[in-house]
Design a protein around this motif. Structure first.
Motif, short mmCIF file in Angstrom:
data_model
loop_
_atom_site.label_atom_id
_atom_site.label_comp_id
_atom_site.label_asym_id
_atom_site.label_seq_id
_atom_site.Cartn_x
_atom_site.Cartn_y
_atom_site.Cartn_z
N UNK B 53 49.26 35.68 -4.38
CA UNK B 53 49.01 34.76 -5.49
C UNK B 53 49.55 33.35 -5.30
N UNK B 54 50.34 33.13 -4.27
CA UNK B 54 50.84 31.78 -4.02
C UNK B 54 50.20 31.29 -2.72
N UNK B 55 48.99 30.78 -2.83
CA UNK B 55 48.24 30.47 -1.60
C UNK B 55 48.80 29.27 -0.87
N UNK B 56 48.54 29.25 0.43
CA UNK B 56 48.88 28.08 1.23
C UNK B 56 47.89 26.98 0.86
N UNK B 57 48.40 25.76 0.61
CA UNK B 57 47.54 24.72 0.05
C UNK B 57 46.53 24.22 1.07
N UNK B 214 57.12 24.99 -7.63
CA UNK B 214 56.19 26.06 -8.02
C UNK B 214 55.34 25.61 -9.21
N UNK B 215 55.94 24.79 -10.07
CA UNK B 215 55.18 24.31 -11.24
C UNK B 215 53.98 23.48 -10.81
N UNK B 219 49.86 24.55 -11.76
CA UNK B 219 48.80 23.79 -12.42
C UNK B 219 47.43 24.14 -11.83
N UNK B 220 47.43 24.60 -10.58
CA UNK B 220 46.18 25.00 -9.93
C UNK B 220 45.97 26.52 -10.00
N UNK B 221 47.08 27.25 -9.98
CA UNK B 221 47.00 28.72 -9.99
C UNK B 221 47.92 29.22 -11.11
#
Lengths: 130, 406
Positions: B53-57, B214-215, B219-221
């Motif tokens: 759930x925390x993708x590489x940008x 992380x915030x 905003x994107x996820x």
């Protein structure tokens, strides 16, 4: 930057720091920065007790006497942090009088008590290290 | 987001969970083996969840090959910290480290007598949150003795991680700005002193920084709101100041956080329950319970404002001159170009002002209180300030191109 390289570099940095820390403090404590307040500690003991403390926890001098709010701050600082190496195998334990007897008993458990006294603030117990 | 930053955020969450799970296991009288098992399960599940759930940008994925200079710079910064730390570290850390955090840990490592901690008198601050103490206690209990390697290892991890997180988060955006921010922090002697003091202030600073980073991703996820909430919960469990920082953070990001209130509640519930249990058992905080009739008068005492203001001025110029200068430059730039400095700058400014009012209202002797705590409280916010400023400078692109000094 590659994930695994960064991770390894960070890991090496942490391990190197820990090794250097271990090396630095593998020297007996009293040769390092430990005896900051030996004089202060001696004042807690009656001079005629003639206990030679070679090692104690550091108490920054700047805190104790200048702090008008807690004039006894320096006393708090000692307890029940271990103050050891009085003589070979002996350990001095200091407890504020407020600390529960159960805690004191646990710390002294299975150690031979050599000497014990107390003043208005502290209980001092010299034990043989097991 | 860089994979490494994600790893560091996961590590901080894991350390927070170790601390909280261990504390709850003391309450529930769980054997330490069960606690270890729970921690391993949490670690595996949270790592898998973050990977998913925390993708590489996109910036990282489309980034061209890294220069050897990136690695060299990263290595030099870390090397400087490692070498410098050897000369300035103290075996037991500074005053509060062995007198408060390690001392509390000695109680918590004992499954039979740990509640005696709450019977200590006020000078020992038994009301202080127990992130650091409980973490140390867990490892001491597992190892079986009070080795000082445990608090030291935690402190050096945090000291290395703060500049690393800032550099890794920003170098894809602007290498020059990222390098300046990284080296400025890594080579700041006061930062290293506080980092190696084994206090809870620098971990709080890192946790708050992770929440900020992380915030931006959240905003994107939006599913990452749960991670933001967990990090804020860890801030609360770290120090009483963490409660104030978290409140301000929530206030400035209320729209997104409340729009995802279920995720927010899920992330913060565990830390809040643990913190609540502590507050139910511990005596009241000295700053709160000693408030009295004088409090209102203190609010209008000009001399107190002067004294606090003077401290702000001297400490900002002594320890963080470059950061302060950059902040002022940035605010002037924003004023001249009629743009807002941004939400995060206002948030950090509010946090700082709030700390100032704690001193204005303190029931203790003001000079003593400032002298014994102001510097380290200031450094709770320094990592976030450095990151936010550098992030904003990256976007300005005033001085150098996106490619930096490549």
């Amino acid at each position: 930057m590659r994930n695994w390289i960064v991770n390894i570099v960070l890991l090496i940095a942490v391990l190197a720091s820990v090794l250097l820390y271990s090396y630095k403090f593998s020297i007996p404590d009293w040769k390092a920065d430990m005896i900051v307040s030996l004089g202060d500690v001696h004042t807690f003991f009656k001079p005629d007790e003639s206990i030679q403390l070679k090692n104690c926890v550091p108490i920054p001098e700047s805190y104790a006497p200048k702090n008008s709010m807690f004039p006894e701050f320096v006393h708090y600082a000692l307890a029940p942090v271990r103050v050891d190496s009085i003589d070979a195998g002996k350990v001095m334990l200091l407890f504020p009088l407020g600390v529960a007897d159960s805690i004191v008993a646990r710390e002294v458990d299975r150690k031979e008590v050599i000497w014990e006294t107390s003043d208005d603030a502290y209980r001092y117990i010299l034990v043989q290290k097991m | 987001m860089q994979r490494n930053v994600r790893t560091i955020i996961w590590l901080m969450l894991l350390l927070g969970s170790i601390s909280m799970i261990y504390f709850l296991s003391l309450i529930a009288h769980l054997p330490v083996a069960v606690t270890v098992l729970l921690i391993i399960i949490y670690g595996l599940v949270s790592y898998k969840w973050l990977r998913k759930n925390m993708p590489v940008s996109e910036e990282v994925l489309t980034h061209k090959g890294d220069s050897i200079r990136d690695y060299a710079l990263f290595f030099i910064g870390l090397l400087f910290i490692v070498v410098r730390s050897y000369f300035i570290e103290e075996q037991y850390g500074n005053w509060d480290a062995w007198w408060l955090w390690d001392y509390h840990a000695k109680y918590l490592q004992d499954p039979a007598y740990w509640r005696e901690l709450f019977k200590l008198n006020d000078a020992y601050h038994p009301d202080y949150p127990l992130f650091v103490s409980s973490l140390i206690a867990f490892f001491w209990r597992c190892i079986g003795n009070y080795t000082m390697l445990v608090p030291y290892t935690f402190s050096i991890i945090v000291t290395l991680a703060v500049p690393a997180v800032i550099y890794l988060s920003l170098y894809n955006k602007n290498r020059f700005v990222a390098a300046v921010a990284y080296l400025m922090l890594a080579m700041n002697p006061t930062y290293l002193l506080f980092g190696l003091s084994q206090y809870a202030d620098q971990p709080l600073g890192l946790m708050f920084l992770c929440a900020l980073i992380t915030m931006e991703q959240a905003r994107l996820h939006e599913e990452l709101v749960i991670v933001v909430a967990a990090l804020l919960g860890c801030c609360i469990w770290m120090k009483n100041e963490g409660l104030w920082l978290s409140l301000v953070f929530v206030m400035f990001n209320a729209r997104l956080l409340f729009a995802n209130w279920k995720r927010f509640a899920a992330g913060i519930a565990f830390p809040v329950v643990v913190f609540g249990f502590l507050k139910l058992n511990a005596p009241a905080n000295d700053l709160v319970k000693e408030q009295g009739a004088d409090t209102f008068a203190q609010l209008f005492d000009v001399t107190r404002y002067k004294l606090v203001g003077n401290y702000f001025y001297t400490r900002f110029t002594d320890h963080t001159l470059v950061i302060t200068a950059c902040t002022i430059m940035y605010v002037i730039y924003c004023y001249l170009t009629r743009r807002s400095p941004g939400r995060n700058i206002w948030m950090l400014f509010t946090c700082t002002v709030g700390f100032g009012f704690v001193y204005i209202l303190t029931p203790h002797d003001l000079s003593w209180h400032l002298a014994t705590s102001f510097d380290r409280v200031l450094f709770q916010l320094v990592p976030a300030f450095v990151y936010v400023l550098a992030r904003n400078f990256c976007e300005l692109r005033l001085f150098v191109s996106r490619e930096g000094f490549q």
